[in-house]
Write a protein that holds these residues in place. Structure first.
Motif, short mmCIF file in Angstrom:
data_model
loop_
_atom_site.label_atom_id
_atom_site.label_comp_id
_atom_site.label_asym_id
_atom_site.label_seq_id
_atom_site.Cartn_x
_atom_site.Cartn_y
_atom_site.Cartn_z
N ALA A 1 0.82 -1.22 0.00
CA ALA A 1 0.00 0.00 0.00
C ALA A 1 0.85 1.26 0.00
CB ALA A 1 -0.92 0.00 1.21
N GLY A 2 2.18 1.11 0.02
CA GLY A 2 3.06 2.27 0.09
C GLY A 2 3.92 2.22 1.34
N GLU A 3 4.62 3.31 1.60
CA GLU A 3 5.53 3.35 2.73
C GLU A 3 4.79 3.43 4.05
OE1 GLU A 3 9.48 5.62 2.65
OE2 GLU A 3 8.26 6.83 4.04
N ALA A 4 5.31 2.70 5.05
CA ALA A 4 4.75 2.74 6.40
C ALA A 4 5.89 2.91 7.39
CB ALA A 4 3.96 1.47 6.70
N LYS A 5 5.57 3.31 8.61
CA LYS A 5 6.56 3.47 9.66
C LYS A 5 6.41 2.34 10.68
CE LYS A 5 8.17 7.48 8.22
NZ LYS A 5 9.57 7.66 7.76
N VAL A 6 7.54 1.79 11.10
CA VAL A 6 7.53 0.72 12.09
C VAL A 6 8.49 1.07 13.21
CG1 VAL A 6 9.25 -0.61 10.78
CG2 VAL A 6 7.82 -1.75 12.48
N LYS A 7 8.08 0.85 14.44
CA LYS A 7 8.91 1.16 15.59
C LYS A 7 9.74 -0.07 15.98
CE LYS A 7 8.77 3.00 20.30
NZ LYS A 7 7.91 3.53 21.40
N VAL A 8 11.05 0.09 15.98
CA VAL A 8 11.96 -0.97 16.38
C VAL A 8 12.29 -0.74 17.85
CG1 VAL A 8 14.17 -2.08 15.99
CG2 VAL A 8 12.90 -1.10 14.06
N PRO A 9 11.88 -1.64 18.76
CA PRO A 9 12.18 -1.43 20.19
C PRO A 9 13.68 -1.55 20.46
CG PRO A 9 10.39 -3.03 19.87
CD PRO A 9 11.01 -2.81 18.54
#
Length: 318
Positions: free
Chosen positions: A249-257
């Motif tokens: 769906a396109g670029e997304a943001k993911v949080k790396v702990p």
């Protein structure tokens, strides 16, 4: 001449089968044996046999006559009572058996008929000069519905995710197809009336497209979930970070702990393949820590400094 096969046996259904069961059996057999699909020379004969059985058993009135009179139902006049026919057939069978025991010859005076009355002549006179009114005495096939057909359509992960209009070539035809968003591997898409042509004005069958998802260099689809590899730096994994990731769906943001190791899976709820009633799958990002292939002088100095002060040993048992 071999005896005619029972129409129920041809379709593989019981004699008390419902109309829906008969239709399902016909569609299955016609799809396999249709000459447009099956190039076996014997397939066309099987298709005609199946179609004739279906044309008889799918019509309630014709089916009742077939049940009552058997293979001779087309020759028996409409005004013949089925019970009287059954009794006459039973008498004829018993008369034949009696003649055999007497040494052969034609049966006379049997089963309640007067002395000197020939049962064969009586039955022949009963039907002489009378056509099979209401039946297909000419043996024509009549209207035969077209067979259902199947074809495969291969889609990229992005196309399966978005859906939309696509072209597919089936035989000599090119069709424009509306693909629903979020189709999955093996899903069947029905195109009404795009299957095999019917005969004598009967409707065409349906075309079923079987969805195949093409292999992708970044994504792996499992049901409605999407799996993707997320490459991070050692300091992002150690300190934690919010990084960008590509999705269909396109670029997304993911949080790396902070303190994330390679192999950890980070879940993005609802970012997988779309589903019915807004029940989308999830996207799973699997972390892989990457190190520079070549270090600058400053990077080497800092890594050496880290190695000197750190007490972390991933190989030490805890």
């Amino acid at each position: 001449m071999p005896p005619e096969r029972d129409f129920y046996e041809i379709l593989g259904v019981r004699r008390g089968a419902s109309q829906e069961e008969i239709q399902r059996a016909y569609r299955k057999l016609a799809r396999v044996n249709h000459p447009d699909v099956n190039k076996d020379p014997a397939a066309e004969d099987r298709f005609k046999e199946v179609s004739e059985a279906y044309s008889v058993l799918s019509d309630p009135a014709t089916r009742r006559r077939y049940d009552a009179f058997g293979p001779n139902f087309r020759q028996v006049p409409e005004d013949v009572d089925p019970e009287a026919w059954a009794r006459a057939q039973g008498r004829r069978t018993r008369a034949g058996a009696g003649a055999g025991r007497a040494g052969g010859g034609r049966a006379t005076g049997q089963a309640g008929f007067g002395e000197g009355i020939d049962l064969d002549d009586l039955l022949e006179g009963l039907f002489s000069g009378r056509g099979a009114r209401g039946g297909r005495a000419g043996g024509g096939w009549g209207p035969i519905p077209g067979a259902d057909q199947e074809a495969e359509i291969e889609l990229s992960v992005e196309d399966a995710y978005r859906g939309g209009r696509h072209s597919i070539t089936v035989g000599s035809r090119t069709l424009r197809v509306e693909i629903p968003a979020g189709v999955s591997e093996g899903q069947r898409i029905r195109l009404a009336g795009q299957g095999g042509r019917g005969g004598d004005g009967a409707p065409a069958g349906d075309l079923y497209l079987i969805v195949r998802i093409a292999p992708h260099p970044r994504y792996r689809v499992s049901g409605r979930d999407i799996h993707v590899l997320l490459q991070v730096t050692p300091w992002e994994a150690a300190l934690g970070a919010t990084v960008a990731i590509d999705t269909p769906a396109g670029e997304a943001k993911v949080k790396v702990p902070a303190g994330t190791s390679s192999g950890r899976r980070l879940r993005l709820r609802g970012r997988g393949m779309p589903g019915p009633q807004n029940k989308a799958g999830d996207l799973y990002a699997e972390v892989r820590i990457m190190v520079p292939a070549r270090l600058s002088e400053e990077e080497r100095r800092l890594f050496e400094q880290l190695a000197a002060v750190s007490t972390f040993d991933p190989r030490r048992r805890r």
